[in-house]
Write a protein that holds these residues in place. Structure first.
Motif, PDB file in Angstrom:
ATOM      1  N   TRP A  58     -27.893  -3.118 -25.459  1.00  0.00           N
ATOM      2  CA  TRP A  58     -28.100  -1.816 -24.806  1.00  0.00           C
ATOM      3  C   TRP A  58     -29.370  -1.829 -23.962  1.00  0.00           C
ATOM      4  O   TRP A  58     -29.376  -1.409 -22.816  1.00  0.00           O
ATOM      5  CB  TRP A  58     -28.169  -0.741 -25.893  1.00  0.00           C
ATOM      6  CG  TRP A  58     -28.520   0.640 -25.424  1.00  0.00           C
ATOM      7  CD1 TRP A  58     -29.719   1.277 -25.573  1.00  0.00           C
ATOM      8  CD2 TRP A  58     -27.671   1.568 -24.741  1.00  0.00           C
ATOM      9  NE1 TRP A  58     -29.666   2.528 -25.040  1.00  0.00           N
ATOM     10  CE2 TRP A  58     -28.415   2.735 -24.519  1.00  0.00           C
ATOM     11  CE3 TRP A  58     -26.352   1.523 -24.308  1.00  0.00           C
ATOM     12  CZ2 TRP A  58     -27.902   3.848 -23.869  1.00  0.00           C
ATOM     13  CZ3 TRP A  58     -25.835   2.636 -23.657  1.00  0.00           C
ATOM     14  CH2 TRP A  58     -26.598   3.773 -23.445  1.00  0.00           C
ATOM     15  N   PRO A  62     -29.664  -2.871 -18.127  1.00  0.00           N
ATOM     16  CA  PRO A  62     -30.137  -2.794 -16.732  1.00  0.00           C
ATOM     17  C   PRO A  62     -30.325  -4.164 -16.087  1.00  0.00           C
ATOM     18  O   PRO A  62     -30.341  -4.270 -14.883  1.00  0.00           O
ATOM     19  CB  PRO A  62     -31.482  -2.071 -16.862  1.00  0.00           C
ATOM     20  CG  PRO A  62     -31.409  -1.333 -18.135  1.00  0.00           C
ATOM     21  CD  PRO A  62     -30.576  -2.178 -19.037  1.00  0.00           C
ATOM     22  N   HIS A  63     -30.480  -5.189 -16.909  1.00  0.00           N
ATOM     23  CA  HIS A  63     -30.714  -6.529 -16.352  1.00  0.00           C
ATOM     24  C   HIS A  63     -29.451  -7.375 -16.377  1.00  0.00           C
ATOM     25  O   HIS A  63     -29.468  -8.543 -16.035  1.00  0.00           O
ATOM     26  CB  HIS A  63     -31.805  -7.248 -17.149  1.00  0.00           C
ATOM     27  CG  HIS A  63     -32.974  -6.380 -17.402  1.00  0.00           C
ATOM     28  ND1 HIS A  63     -33.848  -6.026 -16.413  1.00  0.00           N
ATOM     29  CD2 HIS A  63     -33.388  -5.742 -18.522  1.00  0.00           C
ATOM     30  CE1 HIS A  63     -34.761  -5.215 -16.916  1.00  0.00           C
ATOM     31  NE2 HIS A  63     -34.504  -5.022 -18.180  1.00  0.00           N
ATOM     32  N   TYR A  73     -23.680 -13.484 -22.322  1.00  0.00           N
ATOM     33  CA  TYR A  73     -24.875 -12.670 -22.532  1.00  0.00           C
ATOM     34  C   TYR A  73     -24.966 -12.235 -23.997  1.00  0.00           C
ATOM     35  O   TYR A  73     -26.013 -12.318 -24.633  1.00  0.00           O
ATOM     36  CB  TYR A  73     -24.792 -11.459 -21.609  1.00  0.00           C
ATOM     37  CG  TYR A  73     -26.068 -10.664 -21.513  1.00  0.00           C
ATOM     38  CD1 TYR A  73     -27.179 -11.175 -20.855  1.00  0.00           C
ATOM     39  CD2 TYR A  73     -26.165  -9.401 -22.079  1.00  0.00           C
ATOM     40  CE1 TYR A  73     -28.345 -10.441 -20.765  1.00  0.00           C
ATOM     41  CE2 TYR A  73     -27.320  -8.661 -21.980  1.00  0.00           C
ATOM     42  CZ  TYR A  73     -28.409  -9.184 -21.322  1.00  0.00           C
ATOM     43  OH  TYR A  73     -29.566  -8.451 -21.243  1.00  0.00           O
ATOM     44  N   ARG A  76     -25.852 -15.072 -26.196  1.00  0.00           N
ATOM     45  CA  ARG A  76     -27.275 -15.416 -26.094  1.00  0.00           C
ATOM     46  C   ARG A  76     -28.105 -14.492 -27.001  1.00  0.00           C
ATOM     47  O   ARG A  76     -29.016 -14.926 -27.689  1.00  0.00           O
ATOM     48  CB  ARG A  76     -27.735 -15.280 -24.641  1.00  0.00           C
ATOM     49  CG  ARG A  76     -29.110 -15.881 -24.427  1.00  0.00           C
ATOM     50  CD  ARG A  76     -29.602 -15.661 -23.034  1.00  0.00           C
ATOM     51  NE  ARG A  76     -28.842 -16.415 -22.045  1.00  0.00           N
ATOM     52  CZ  ARG A  76     -29.194 -16.505 -20.768  1.00  0.00           C
ATOM     53  NH1 ARG A  76     -30.266 -15.880 -20.352  1.00  0.00           N
ATOM     54  NH2 ARG A  76     -28.476 -17.199 -19.924  1.00  0.00           N
ATOM     55  N   ILE A  77     -27.744 -13.220 -27.003  1.00  0.00           N
ATOM     56  CA  ILE A  77     -28.460 -12.271 -27.858  1.00  0.00           C
ATOM     57  C   ILE A  77     -28.221 -12.616 -29.332  1.00  0.00           C
ATOM     58  O   ILE A  77     -29.145 -12.614 -30.146  1.00  0.00           O
ATOM     59  CB  ILE A  77     -28.009 -10.819 -27.567  1.00  0.00           C
ATOM     60  CG1 ILE A  77     -28.384 -10.442 -26.134  1.00  0.00           C
ATOM     61  CG2 ILE A  77     -28.657  -9.858 -28.541  1.00  0.00           C
ATOM     62  CD1 ILE A  77     -27.868  -9.080 -25.702  1.00  0.00           C
TER      63      ILE A  77
ATOM     64  N   LEU B  57     -28.550   4.877 -30.727  1.00  0.00           N
ATOM     65  CA  LEU B  57     -28.979   4.353 -29.424  1.00  0.00           C
ATOM     66  C   LEU B  57     -30.128   5.187 -28.876  1.00  0.00           C
ATOM     67  O   LEU B  57     -30.075   6.417 -28.949  1.00  0.00           O
ATOM     68  CB  LEU B  57     -27.818   4.385 -28.423  1.00  0.00           C
ATOM     69  CG  LEU B  57     -26.711   3.349 -28.598  1.00  0.00           C
ATOM     70  CD1 LEU B  57     -25.631   3.576 -27.560  1.00  0.00           C
ATOM     71  CD2 LEU B  57     -27.257   1.941 -28.458  1.00  0.00           C
ATOM     72  N   PRO B  58     -31.131   4.526 -28.318  1.00  0.00           N
ATOM     73  CA  PRO B  58     -32.160   5.295 -27.626  1.00  0.00           C
ATOM     74  C   PRO B  58     -31.569   5.895 -26.354  1.00  0.00           C
ATOM     75  O   PRO B  58     -30.392   5.695 -26.071  1.00  0.00           O
ATOM     76  CB  PRO B  58     -33.233   4.253 -27.304  1.00  0.00           C
ATOM     77  CG  PRO B  58     -32.627   2.937 -27.516  1.00  0.00           C
ATOM     78  CD  PRO B  58     -31.368   3.108 -28.295  1.00  0.00           C
ATOM     79  N   PRO B  61     -30.187   3.283 -21.137  1.00  0.00           N
ATOM     80  CA  PRO B  61     -30.890   2.014 -20.993  1.00  0.00           C
ATOM     81  C   PRO B  61     -31.696   1.932 -19.705  1.00  0.00           C
ATOM     82  O   PRO B  61     -32.665   1.210 -19.620  1.00  0.00           O
ATOM     83  CB  PRO B  61     -29.763   0.972 -20.978  1.00  0.00           C
ATOM     84  CG  PRO B  61     -28.527   1.722 -20.661  1.00  0.00           C
ATOM     85  CD  PRO B  61     -28.743   3.096 -21.179  1.00  0.00           C
ATOM     86  N   ARG B  62     -31.298   2.728 -18.692  1.00  0.00           N
ATOM     87  CA  ARG B  62     -32.048   2.688 -17.435  1.00  0.00           C
ATOM     88  C   ARG B  62     -33.465   3.200 -17.625  1.00  0.00           C
ATOM     89  O   ARG B  62     -34.391   2.771 -16.951  1.00  0.00           O
ATOM     90  CB  ARG B  62     -31.345   3.524 -16.371  1.00  0.00           C
ATOM     91  CG  ARG B  62     -30.035   2.913 -15.980  1.00  0.00           C
ATOM     92  CD  ARG B  62     -29.322   3.666 -14.919  1.00  0.00           C
ATOM     93  NE  ARG B  62     -27.895   3.684 -15.136  1.00  0.00           N
ATOM     94  CZ  ARG B  62     -27.115   2.635 -15.190  1.00  0.00           C
ATOM     95  NH1 ARG B  62     -27.613   1.443 -15.059  1.00  0.00           N
ATOM     96  NH2 ARG B  62     -25.825   2.750 -15.411  1.00  0.00           N
ATOM     97  N   SER B  65     -35.745   0.305 -19.080  1.00  0.00           N
ATOM     98  CA  SER B  65     -35.703  -1.011 -18.448  1.00  0.00           C
ATOM     99  C   SER B  65     -37.024  -1.757 -18.535  1.00  0.00           C
ATOM    100  O   SER B  65     -37.052  -2.971 -18.504  1.00  0.00           O
ATOM    101  CB  SER B  65     -35.267  -0.877 -17.001  1.00  0.00           C
ATOM    102  OG  SER B  65     -36.201  -0.095 -16.320  1.00  0.00           O
ATOM    103  N   THR B 121     -38.315  -9.485 -19.403  1.00  0.00           N
ATOM    104  CA  THR B 121     -37.410  -8.353 -19.151  1.00  0.00           C
ATOM    105  C   THR B 121     -35.958  -8.762 -19.171  1.00  0.00           C
ATOM    106  O   THR B 121     -35.077  -7.922 -19.036  1.00  0.00           O
ATOM    107  CB  THR B 121     -37.717  -7.721 -17.765  1.00  0.00           C
ATOM    108  OG1 THR B 121     -37.687  -8.744 -16.782  1.00  0.00           O
ATOM    109  CG2 THR B 121     -39.044  -7.020 -17.767  1.00  0.00           C
ATOM    110  N   ARG B 122     -35.686 -10.070 -19.298  1.00  0.00           N
ATOM    111  CA  ARG B 122     -34.286 -10.487 -19.295  1.00  0.00           C
ATOM    112  C   ARG B 122     -33.523  -9.971 -20.492  1.00  0.00           C
ATOM    113  O   ARG B 122     -32.354  -9.695 -20.439  1.00  0.00           O
ATOM    114  CB  ARG B 122     -34.195 -12.033 -19.282  1.00  0.00           C
ATOM    115  CG  ARG B 122     -34.182 -12.559 -17.869  1.00  0.00           C
ATOM    116  CD  ARG B 122     -33.650 -13.925 -17.837  1.00  0.00           C
ATOM    117  NE  ARG B 122     -34.302 -14.811 -18.795  1.00  0.00           N
ATOM    118  CZ  ARG B 122     -33.987 -16.063 -18.925  1.00  0.00           C
ATOM    119  NH1 ARG B 122     -33.036 -16.577 -18.191  1.00  0.00           N
ATOM    120  NH2 ARG B 122     -34.609 -16.831 -19.794  1.00  0.00           N
ATOM    121  N   MET B 123     -34.156  -9.889 -21.620  1.00  0.00           N
ATOM    122  CA  MET B 123     -33.428  -9.489 -22.827  1.00  0.00           C
ATOM    123  C   MET B 123     -34.349  -8.797 -23.803  1.00  0.00           C
ATOM    124  O   MET B 123     -35.433  -9.212 -24.007  1.00  0.00           O
ATOM    125  CB  MET B 123     -32.909 -10.762 -23.445  1.00  0.00           C
ATOM    126  CG  MET B 123     -32.136 -10.643 -24.635  1.00  0.00           C
ATOM    127  SD  MET B 123     -31.460 -12.248 -25.094  1.00  0.00           S
ATOM    128  CE  MET B 123     -30.704 -12.817 -23.645  1.00  0.00           C
TER     129      MET B 123
END
Lengths: 195, 123
Positions: A58, A62-63, A73, A76-77, B57-58, B61-62, B65, B121-123
């Motif tokens: 979640w 955005p990425h 993806y 990977r997590i 969930l917070p 997600p935007r 980021s 910031t990728r994950m």
């Protein structure tokens, strides 16, 4: 007035996103649970770990770059969450029991049952493979599980682990060799018991 | 006893002879390992797992980021770099060679910081 309208729209969008995400969770929870179950070796805390996977997904949305990579993806997590779990266990020095709560084949072979040897079937040998899997390095274990169990290609495993394809091949080769060695050693012990 | 016979036997029950064969046979040991690895475990998610995730969930997600982890470290690094630049800059402003090196060093530090933040910031 305008601000409250914008806030309302934003809340609706967020709510729609959350509902859509809940569907994604339902769709992928089987994959997450089974991969985690293999990577962390046992099932306690599996719910918490799976939850962590989806929360990271979640936060990472955005990425995220396109539908084609969804599974890679996610894998990977999962791999990262499993690595963190192993680190946590190492810090806490948690001993891992075998997956089979009833005990391994050694216990069964010592039982009073005259047909004890018969229960040493292929299923038991496979649970020994699971136990040996826990003794591999995390890179080898991740590569083996993603390639064999999840049926990812070399490229997909490489993407999920963030390593070159040749490194994946090395992990797979070395991991399988170590599993073979482990299983053969355990079989040698069992054969001695059967004599 | 050949490999096929051993594998068939092991699928029913094991005996010392079959185990001896597998221990000495690379191909049979590999077949057992691969067979075990390809079987998928079937753990079951607790009831209402997806609903629980949704409730926890917070916000969107935007809005999240920017990674929380690493931000304070990045700010700390930037402050340190700024202090270092002020001190060394005042000392080397009249020495063009040293000042040049300082600018290069600063550029490298900033590039490394950006790369690290991009990775974070990728994950």
């Amino acid at each position: 007035m305008k601000l409250s309208w914008e806030k309302k729209v934003y809340q609706e969008l967020a709510s729609a996103e959350q509902e859509q995400f809940a569907r994604t969770v339902e769709e992928h929870q089987g994959l997450v649970f089974r991969t985690l179950a293999r990577l962390v070796g046992r099932t306690y805390r599996l719910d918490d770990l799976a939850q962590e996977v989806f929360l990271r997904l979640w936060r990472g949305l955005p990425h995220f770059r396109g539908e084609a990579q969804t599974k890679t993806y996610l894998y990977r997590i999962i791999v990262n969450v499993a690595k963190d779990e192993w680190k946590r266990r190492k810090r806490a020095e948690i001993e891992l029991p075998l997956d089979d709560p009833g005990g391994g084949w050694e216990n069964r072979l010592h039982s009073a049952d005259p047909n004890a040897a018969d229960v040493l079937a292929l299923a038991t040998l496979k649970s020994e493979v699971d136990a040996a899997l826990n003794e591999l390095s995390s890179n080898e274990r991740n590569a083996l599980v993603l390639y064999h169990q999840e049926e990812l290609s070399y490229q997909e495993v490489a993407d999920a682990l963030g390593v070159p394809i040749n490194t994946v091949r090395t992990y797979l080769h070395r991991g399988r060799e170590r599993l073979r060695q482990a299983i053969r050693e355990r079989m040698g012990e069992a054969r001695d018991e059967l004599r | 006893m050949n490999c096929d016979e051993v594998r068939r036997k092991l699928s029913e029950h094991a005996d010392a002879e079959a185990l001896r064969h597998v221990r000495d046979c690379e191909s049979c040991a590999d077949a057992i390992v691969v067979d075990a690895l390809t079987q998928r475990p079937k753990p079951v998610a607790s009831a209402g797992f997806a609903a629980r995730i949704q409730s926890e969930l917070p916000s969107s997600p935007r809005a999240q980021s920017w990674p929380r982890a690493g931000v304070s470290a990045a700010i700390g690094l930037l402050v340190l770099i700024a202090i270092a630049v002020m001190i060394t800059g005042s000392l080397t402003i009249h020495n063009r060679l040293l000042f040049g090196w300082l600018v290069i060093l600063l550029g490298v530090e900033l590039a490394a910081l950006m790369l690290w933040l991009g990775r974070a910031t990728r994950m």
